[in-house]
Design an enzyme around this catalytic site. Structure first.
Site, PDB file in Angstrom:
ATOM      1  N   HIS A 158      33.767  20.540  33.082  1.00  0.00           N
ATOM      2  CA  HIS A 158      32.506  21.255  33.309  1.00  0.00           C
ATOM      3  C   HIS A 158      31.385  20.219  33.266  1.00  0.00           C
ATOM      4  O   HIS A 158      31.506  19.193  32.597  1.00  0.00           O
ATOM      5  CB  HIS A 158      32.340  22.274  32.181  1.00  0.00           C
ATOM      6  CG  HIS A 158      31.206  23.222  32.344  1.00  0.00           C
ATOM      7  ND1 HIS A 158      29.902  22.864  32.108  1.00  0.00           N
ATOM      8  CD2 HIS A 158      31.172  24.536  32.707  1.00  0.00           C
ATOM      9  CE1 HIS A 158      29.113  23.895  32.315  1.00  0.00           C
ATOM     10  NE2 HIS A 158      29.865  24.928  32.688  1.00  0.00           N
ATOM     11  N   ASP A 160      36.468  19.257  24.474  1.00  0.00           N
ATOM     12  CA  ASP A 160      35.628  20.400  24.835  1.00  0.00           C
ATOM     13  C   ASP A 160      36.517  21.649  24.754  1.00  0.00           C
ATOM     14  O   ASP A 160      37.351  21.877  25.635  1.00  0.00           O
ATOM     15  CB  ASP A 160      35.075  20.195  26.246  1.00  0.00           C
ATOM     16  CG  ASP A 160      34.304  21.410  26.761  1.00  0.00           C
ATOM     17  OD1 ASP A 160      34.247  22.424  26.038  1.00  0.00           O
ATOM     18  OD2 ASP A 160      33.782  21.344  27.887  1.00  0.00           O
ATOM     19  N   GLN A 178      36.554  26.734  26.429  1.00  0.00           N
ATOM     20  CA  GLN A 178      37.372  27.740  27.109  1.00  0.00           C
ATOM     21  C   GLN A 178      38.663  28.072  26.362  1.00  0.00           C
ATOM     22  O   GLN A 178      39.352  29.008  26.706  1.00  0.00           O
ATOM     23  CB  GLN A 178      37.728  27.254  28.524  1.00  0.00           C
ATOM     24  CG  GLN A 178      36.545  27.152  29.459  1.00  0.00           C
ATOM     25  CD  GLN A 178      35.900  28.496  29.738  1.00  0.00           C
ATOM     26  OE1 GLN A 178      36.522  29.539  29.548  1.00  0.00           O
ATOM     27  NE2 GLN A 178      34.656  28.480  30.175  1.00  0.00           N
ATOM     28  N   LYS A 203      31.715  32.496  24.069  1.00  0.00           N
ATOM     29  CA  LYS A 203      32.943  32.587  24.857  1.00  0.00           C
ATOM     30  C   LYS A 203      34.131  32.996  23.987  1.00  0.00           C
ATOM     31  O   LYS A 203      35.269  33.008  24.440  1.00  0.00           O
ATOM     32  CB  LYS A 203      33.223  31.242  25.544  1.00  0.00           C
ATOM     33  CG  LYS A 203      32.175  30.859  26.595  1.00  0.00           C
ATOM     34  CD  LYS A 203      32.557  29.563  27.263  1.00  0.00           C
ATOM     35  CE  LYS A 203      31.405  28.899  27.976  1.00  0.00           C
ATOM     36  NZ  LYS A 203      30.942  29.578  29.172  1.00  0.00           N
ATOM     37  N   CYS A 238      29.823  25.119  37.915  1.00  0.00           N
ATOM     38  CA  CYS A 238      29.328  23.931  37.176  1.00  0.00           C
ATOM     39  C   CYS A 238      30.403  22.870  37.058  1.00  0.00           C
ATOM     40  O   CYS A 238      30.486  22.173  36.043  1.00  0.00           O
ATOM     41  CB  CYS A 238      28.817  24.322  35.794  1.00  0.00           C
ATOM     42  SG  CYS A 238      27.463  25.486  35.812  1.00  0.00           S
TER      43      CYS A 238
END
Lengths: 137, 406
Positions: B122, B198, B201, B224, B364
């Protein structure tokens, strides 16, 4: 005219767009990018004596963008460059305020269907902004 | 396994007020999840009962607010097996990554160093590193993926001495799946390479243990994972924390200050200048409670299998190009696709007209879009409230869009 009829007109523009074609060295080119969806458009104009004598566009874009581009080439071919902004602002009013009246340009009216979809306004405006870029407006 | 799945869904769905009155098929949880009532209640209860400055007042209401805030921090930290001191609250996952880039990496990186990210990052885990490399003379390198979504972790140069940091997504926001973060972190540690994961998600459905993972940094956000908007978190390894500077200075972050000198508070407080987001923290902790009420791995199993069902249904359509799943395989919470002859924006609009909420665009992730040579794709992403009943309305929307546009 109903929304359904407007939609049919937009689809006709999308399926058989006016002005979709090859831009060549005679054209002055403006570009538009919609960073949200990655759409890209190039609009080429030929201007003679302050009059737009030809408009072509090349696009990787959605149906609304293609339809709006087609309408734009129909309206602005053989118009003075000084008239571009007034049509652009009329389109803005149609999109942002759903401002359609008896004075509205008949070719722009089907785009009033997009007024209730704010996330698609950019799609309808992309080619117009590219053309203004080409005309240095 | 199907029984476990049914249990997960039936236990979850009743906790979302949104689904009591909505016929919408919400398939955009990778962007933000719906919120269970317990999270909404925690946020509003915070305003109703604990509304006072955190770490600033000497009166009882402020003490209660401060205590609630720190309890929330402990809960979120424990969720990823970190200590409370190692977890700072930020406003988002994006801010967490920027904090690492500007507050830590900027002072340590040297010209000639390399930062590696994957092709499926992302922009939040791409642009901060791109900018940092431009400013410092370091080099940004890309770990490629193959056509089946496998990360090429044996790529030439990745494990060289010049590699300073690997910043890697755990789960792609376009390809879903899972990247081999454990293998990357293990190998990186052996090579003296720092790692940032990261987890934006993945954290909603894949159990994370930062001690086992051995990463230096792990970033994620609440919204999220069924929590509120406006609050994220950053795990920082204890040693890296000593090397890190605050991104912001201001109230709450200092031990003492004079005209010429600042003495910072201990971590995590020195990294959280400004009034803390108490209601956000309470909602964040409530989201952790919500997730932990399910057996370990049950959510991952449920959404992964559901993603597989969506992929199988889409694969049966002869007009669809399916993007691969990160890491290969089929189990995934995210499925991206393109319908032949239908622009993704038109596809998403047609779906919306049929009460199906899917995404369109570049998501993105311009690196991946450029590699895949798509300007845009459609994406569906799943939450615990989704069900196989959501598949048919999507297929009908695809057929409708093909009839109109193709």
């Amino acid at each position: 005219m109903s929304n359904k009829e407007h939609q049919a007109i937009l689809m006709e523009h999308y399926k058989s767009p006016h002005g979709l074609g090859v831009i060549n060295e005679k054209h002055t080119v403006g570009k538009g990018v919609n960073s949200l969806c990655g759409d890209e458009i190039r609009v080429g104009v030929v201007v003679e004596n302050n009059t737009i004598t030809d408009i072509k566009f090349e696009a990787r874009a959605c149906s609304i963008c293609i339809a709006s581009s087609s309408i734009m080439t129909q309206i602005l071919t053989n118009k003075k460059t000084s008239e571009v902004n007034s049509f652009y602002e009329e389109l803005l009013d149609i999109l942002k305020k759903n401002d359609v009246s008896a004075e509205s340009h008949r070719l722009l009216i089907p785009l009033s269907n997009i007024s209730k979809m704010p996330s698609r306004h950019k799609c309808a405006l992309l080619s117009w902004e590219a053309l203004r870029d080409a005309c240095k407006l | 396994m199907a029984g476990v799945g049914r249990d997960v869904h039936s236990k979850a769905i009743s906790q979302f007020s949104y689904y009591q009155n909505s016929g919408n098929h919400y398939l955009d949880s990778a962007a933000t999840t719906q919120k269970p009532d317990s999270v909404i209640d925690a946020v509003t209860q915070g305003y109703r009962h604990f509304c006072a400055p955190v770490h600033r007042g000497s009166y009882p209401l402020s003490e209660v607010a401060s205590s609630a805030y720190e309890t929330a921090r402990s809960k979120v930290a424990q969720f990823i097996n970190a200590s409370a001191q190692q977890l700072i609250f930020t406003k988002s996952c994006t801010e967490s990554i920027n904090h690492v880039a500007l507050g830590w990496a900027k002072s340590k990186i040297k010209p000639g160093h390399k930062i590696w990210i994957s092709q499926m990052e992302h922009n939040a885990n791409y642009l901060p590193w791109l900018q940092l490399c431009k400013e410092t003379g370091a080099e940004l390198k890309i770990i490629e993926i193959d056509s089946e979504g496998h990360l090429q972790i044996d790529q030439t140069g990745l494990w060289d001495d010049s590699t300073f940091l690997i910043a890697l997504t755990h789960c792609s926001n376009i390809l879903g799946g899972e990247t081999p973060v454990q293998e990357v972190c293990d190998k990186a540690r052996n090579h003296g390479i720092y790692t940032l994961i990261d987890a934006a998600q993945s954290v909603s459905h894949i159990p994370i243990d930062v001690k086992a993972l051995g990463c230096d940094f792990l970033a994620f956000s609440a919204h999220k994972m069924y929590g509120p908007e406006g609050i994220g978190a950053l795990y920082i390894d204890a040693q890296r924390q000593l090397e890190m500077s605050p991104l912001l200075l201001g109230g709450g972050s200092i031990e003492s200050v004079s005209e010429q000198q600042i003495r910072l508070r201990e971590a995590p407080h020195c990294f959280e200048a400004g009034s803390p987001n108490l209601s956000g923290a309470l909602g964040f902790a409530a989201a952790v409670d919500f997730l932990q009420a399910f057996p370990q791995g049950a959510i991952s199993c449920y959404v992964g299998n559901l993603g597989q069902q969506f992929r199988q249904a889409l694969a049966k359509q002869n007009n669809i190009t399916l993007l691969p799943v990160a890491g290969g395989g089929n189990t995934t919470s995210v499925v991206s696709f393109v319908v032949e002859g239908v622009h993704p924006h038109d596809m998403a609009q047609t779906a919306a007209d049929n009460d199906v909420s899917i995404r369109t665009g570049s998501h993105c992730s311009h690196l991946l879009m450029s590699y895949l040579k798509f300007g845009a794709v459609n994406r569906l992403s799943l939450g615990i409230y989704n069900h196989s009943d959501d598949i048919q309305p999507l297929i009908e929307s695809i057929n409708a869009a093909a009839d109109i546009f193709a």
